[in-house]
Design a protein around this motif. Structure first.
Motif, PDB file in Angstrom:
ATOM      1  N   LYS A 149      -5.585   6.174  -7.768  1.00  0.00           N
ATOM      2  CA  LYS A 149      -5.858   6.915  -6.528  1.00  0.00           C
ATOM      3  C   LYS A 149      -4.646   6.885  -5.594  1.00  0.00           C
ATOM      4  N   THR A 150      -3.974   5.730  -5.509  1.00  0.00           N
ATOM      5  CA  THR A 150      -2.809   5.620  -4.618  1.00  0.00           C
ATOM      6  C   THR A 150      -1.688   6.563  -5.068  1.00  0.00           C
ATOM      7  N   VAL A 153      -2.311   5.379   6.627  1.00  0.00           N
ATOM      8  CA  VAL A 153      -3.213   4.865   5.595  1.00  0.00           C
ATOM      9  C   VAL A 153      -3.961   3.682   6.202  1.00  0.00           C
ATOM     10  N   LEU A 212      -1.234  -2.078  -0.389  1.00  0.00           N
ATOM     11  CA  LEU A 212      -0.928  -0.654  -0.275  1.00  0.00           C
ATOM     12  C   LEU A 212       0.488  -0.427   0.239  1.00  0.00           C
ATOM     13  N   GLU A 230       2.914  -1.035  -2.576  1.00  0.00           N
ATOM     14  CA  GLU A 230       2.832   0.031  -3.573  1.00  0.00           C
ATOM     15  C   GLU A 230       3.490   1.325  -3.080  1.00  0.00           C
ATOM     16  N   LEU A 231       3.165   1.707  -1.848  1.00  0.00           N
ATOM     17  CA  LEU A 231       3.731   2.947  -1.301  1.00  0.00           C
ATOM     18  C   LEU A 231       5.231   2.818  -1.043  1.00  0.00           C
ATOM     19  N   VAL A 272       0.978   2.046   6.912  1.00  0.00           N
ATOM     20  CA  VAL A 272      -0.217   1.396   6.371  1.00  0.00           C
ATOM     21  C   VAL A 272      -0.716   0.428   7.437  1.00  0.00           C
ATOM     22  N   ASP A 278      -8.631   4.146   2.989  1.00  0.00           N
ATOM     23  CA  ASP A 278      -8.847   3.536   1.677  1.00  0.00           C
ATOM     24  C   ASP A 278     -10.146   2.741   1.687  1.00  0.00           C
TER      25      ASP A 278
END
Length: 340
Positions: A43-44, A60, A71, A74-75, A137, A336
């Motif tokens: 999904k991310t 986010v 997150l 990851e981003l 985030v 999220d």
């Protein structure tokens, strides 16, 4: 600037269709869309592709710091060349103030701020005014009160090569922005002067500082330097420095605001006196006058966030400014684990 997405793989399975439909929904101004998927289905990565294609600033929102941290990491790996920021509560410990009039016991507010998270919060808000390629985030901290984005931007110091401005004017401006002069301990939120040179470490800097060199009343050179060694990293044509606090206010605004607070204080104290609550009246007057004296002398006080309604011209009961107000009008919100 555009979002540059780096990944070792391409969208596959249901992802291409999901990306296409989400983008179409955004283009059609759909207010809400839901992306479903079990843990580990990407999904991310799907959302990263949506951000890349829509080219919008994105917030986010995660429901806890642990998820927000995951997150963010990851981003950040997907968009290494863009501004991926982290905005969560900066308190490691927080004890709110309390007063028990029966015993005349006052427990002062006590808190411990995490300096690294505070730096990242400032980095996030500064990024929103520096470009459009921004992903933040955040935890629910993004809906808690923050200073006015108009004041935050308006208090910023913008300098260019050959600009006519005096050395002292820059020093006074830094003090108004709540930076502290410290010629010995050169760390975040401090500045120092050496001859015709000013060096300042921004609220959102980790290892770098600005060096401003003057020739008379003119900015001769601006450099980005290493805080530890003092070595020049690169020469700049322009620098933009944001305040050391999200609650920094122009001194003229501060003077007017203090007068308004004093007027309201008289009304509230009189209410307690009329109810024969003399201890409460005395305590309120003593505490508020102390805060006002601190504001007058050094530009802020402990718990200045309690007075933000006055500084931001908000009406009683009106919602305060939050991080959401720093985004402007056109941006994406990704919630999220939205069922939580």
């Amino acid at each position: 600037m555009e979002f540059k997405l780096y990944a070792k793989y391409q969208p596959n399975g249901d992802q291409p269709q999901a990306i296409k439909e989400l983008i179409a929904g955004i283009d059609a101004n759909k207010k809400e869309q839901v992306l479903l998927g079990a843990t580990g289905t990407g999904k991310t990565f799907t959302i990263a592709n949506v951000i890349k294609n829509t080219k919008k600033k994105t917030l986010v929102l995660a429901h806890n710091k642990t998820l927000a941290s995951q997150l963010y990491t990851e981003l950040k790996s997907f968009f290494p060349e863009n501004h991926v920021e982290y905005f969560v509560s900066y308190f490691d410990y927080y004890q709110p103030e309390a007063y028990m009039p029966g015993n005349d016991i006052y427990i002062e507010k006590d808190s411990k701020v995490n300096e690294e998270i505070d730096r990242m919060r400032h980095s996030a808000t500064a990024a929103l005014f520096e470009g459009d390629d921004v992903i933040i985030v955040s935890s629910v901290s993004c809906i808690y009160g923050l200073g006015s984005p108009v004041d935050y931007k308006g208090m910023a110091l913008s300098l260019r090569i050959n600009q006519e401005i005096s050395f002292n004017d820059v020093v006074y401006k830094l003090i108004d922005m709540q930076y502290e002069r410290n010629d010995i301990d050169f760390t975040r939120l401090n500045f120092r002067t050496r001859g015709d040179v000013i060096e300042v470490v921004s609220a959102y800097s980790e290892k770098e500082a600005f060096r401003i060199e003057f020739f008379g009343d003119e900015v001769e050179a601006i450099y980005l330097i290493d805080i530890l060694t003092g070595k020049k990293i690169k020469e700049l044509r322009h620098m933009l420095l944001f305040p050391a606090s999200h609650y920094a206010v122009d001194p003229k605004v501060m003077e007017k605001t203090i007068d308004v607070i004093k007027a309201d204080l008289e009304v509230e104290v009189e209410k307690f006196v009329q109810q024969d609550k003399l201890i409460e009246a005395q305590r309120l007057q003593q505490r508020t006058e102390y805060d006002l004296e601190m504001m007058k002398e050094i530009g802020y006080c402990n718990g200045i966030e309690n007075y933000t309604r006055y500084f931001t011209d908000k009406n009683e009961g009106e919602a305060p400014y939050t991080l959401l107000d720093y985004f402007g009008d056109d941006w994406l919100l990704v919630v999220d684990e939205s069922h939580v």
